[in-house]
Design a protein around this motif. Sequence first.
Motif, short mmCIF file in Angstrom:
data_model
loop_
_atom_site.label_atom_id
_atom_site.label_comp_id
_atom_site.label_asym_id
_atom_site.label_seq_id
_atom_site.Cartn_x
_atom_site.Cartn_y
_atom_site.Cartn_z
N TYR A 1 4.20 5.46 2.94
CA TYR A 1 3.40 6.64 2.64
C TYR A 1 4.24 7.90 2.69
O TYR A 1 5.31 7.95 3.31
N ARG A 2 3.75 8.92 2.02
CA ARG A 2 4.30 10.27 2.03
C ARG A 2 3.14 11.22 1.75
O ARG A 2 2.03 10.75 1.50
N PRO A 3 3.34 12.53 1.80
CA PRO A 3 2.20 13.46 1.65
C PRO A 3 1.51 13.39 0.30
O PRO A 3 0.36 13.83 0.18
N TRP A 4 2.16 12.86 -0.72
CA TRP A 4 1.54 12.77 -2.04
C TRP A 4 1.64 11.33 -2.53
O TRP A 4 2.50 10.58 -2.10
N PRO A 5 0.76 10.92 -3.44
CA PRO A 5 0.75 9.52 -3.90
C PRO A 5 2.07 9.12 -4.56
O PRO A 5 2.72 9.93 -5.22
N GLU B 1 -6.07 1.68 -5.38
CA GLU B 1 -5.32 2.52 -6.31
C GLU B 1 -3.87 2.74 -5.87
O GLU B 1 -3.02 3.12 -6.67
N GLY B 2 -3.61 2.50 -4.60
CA GLY B 2 -2.26 2.71 -4.09
C GLY B 2 -1.41 1.45 -4.05
O GLY B 2 -0.23 1.50 -3.69
N GLN C 1 0.85 -1.19 0.00
CA GLN C 1 0.00 0.00 0.00
C GLN C 1 0.89 1.25 0.00
O GLN C 1 1.77 1.39 0.85
N THR C 2 0.66 2.17 -0.96
CA THR C 2 1.51 3.36 -1.07
C THR C 2 0.73 4.68 -1.09
O THR C 2 1.32 5.73 -1.34
N LEU C 3 -0.57 4.63 -0.84
CA LEU C 3 -1.34 5.88 -0.77
C LEU C 3 -0.92 6.69 0.46
O LEU C 3 -0.48 6.10 1.47
#
Length: 202
Positions: free
Chosen positions: A196-200, A105-106, A86-88
């Motif tokens: 995760y990070r602040p943007w996709p 989607e992530g 998961q990367t969203l």
Amino acid sequence: MIPPKFYTYTIILLLLIQFGYGCNNKPASNTSSVTVVKTVKKDSVIVKEEGLTDEQQFRQFLKQFKDAVKTKSKTQLVTMFHFPLQTLPQWTNDELNNTTVKPQEGLISQNEFPTYFDDIFTKDAVKLIPASGENDLSEIDKTTTENYYKTLQQATDKGSTLYELQKQYTEDNGKETSFGFVFGKIGGKYKAISYYRPWPLK
């Protein structure tokens, strides 16, 4: 003429040599002994690992993870992630209620991972992850109501604990940013189950 004693000494010497060689030439016995010792040590390690708590298992994994990041070993790091990953950006329950969040989607597959490797393990990340400490770690409450963590829990071993590593820092351009990983136990072993990070990422 050779004295009779010479023959006697020669025969004794040959017997001693043969006896000495025979005593030292025991590969079967030595091999058997070594095998037993290795088996005992191996069994001891297994028992010790099975007796570790979630936190102890995670701590061992985290040390290996930090070492792999420090050397930026792609081969080793890919084995330390669970896929699909998961990367969203982390979503909150409020965001879930007010916007349309699609966790699928992530997700990225193991085959996609090399494409995003350098985006995950940036120059800053490679420096900050190995140097991270207790203030950067947190244990996720097993009874959390946050959908983000509950979604991740679905892939982990029942009753196991999630842990999180989060780094907030300032980039060279003066902009504040952050990144993080959530780790979970799957099949008895801890792995990174989200980034995760602040943007996709995708």
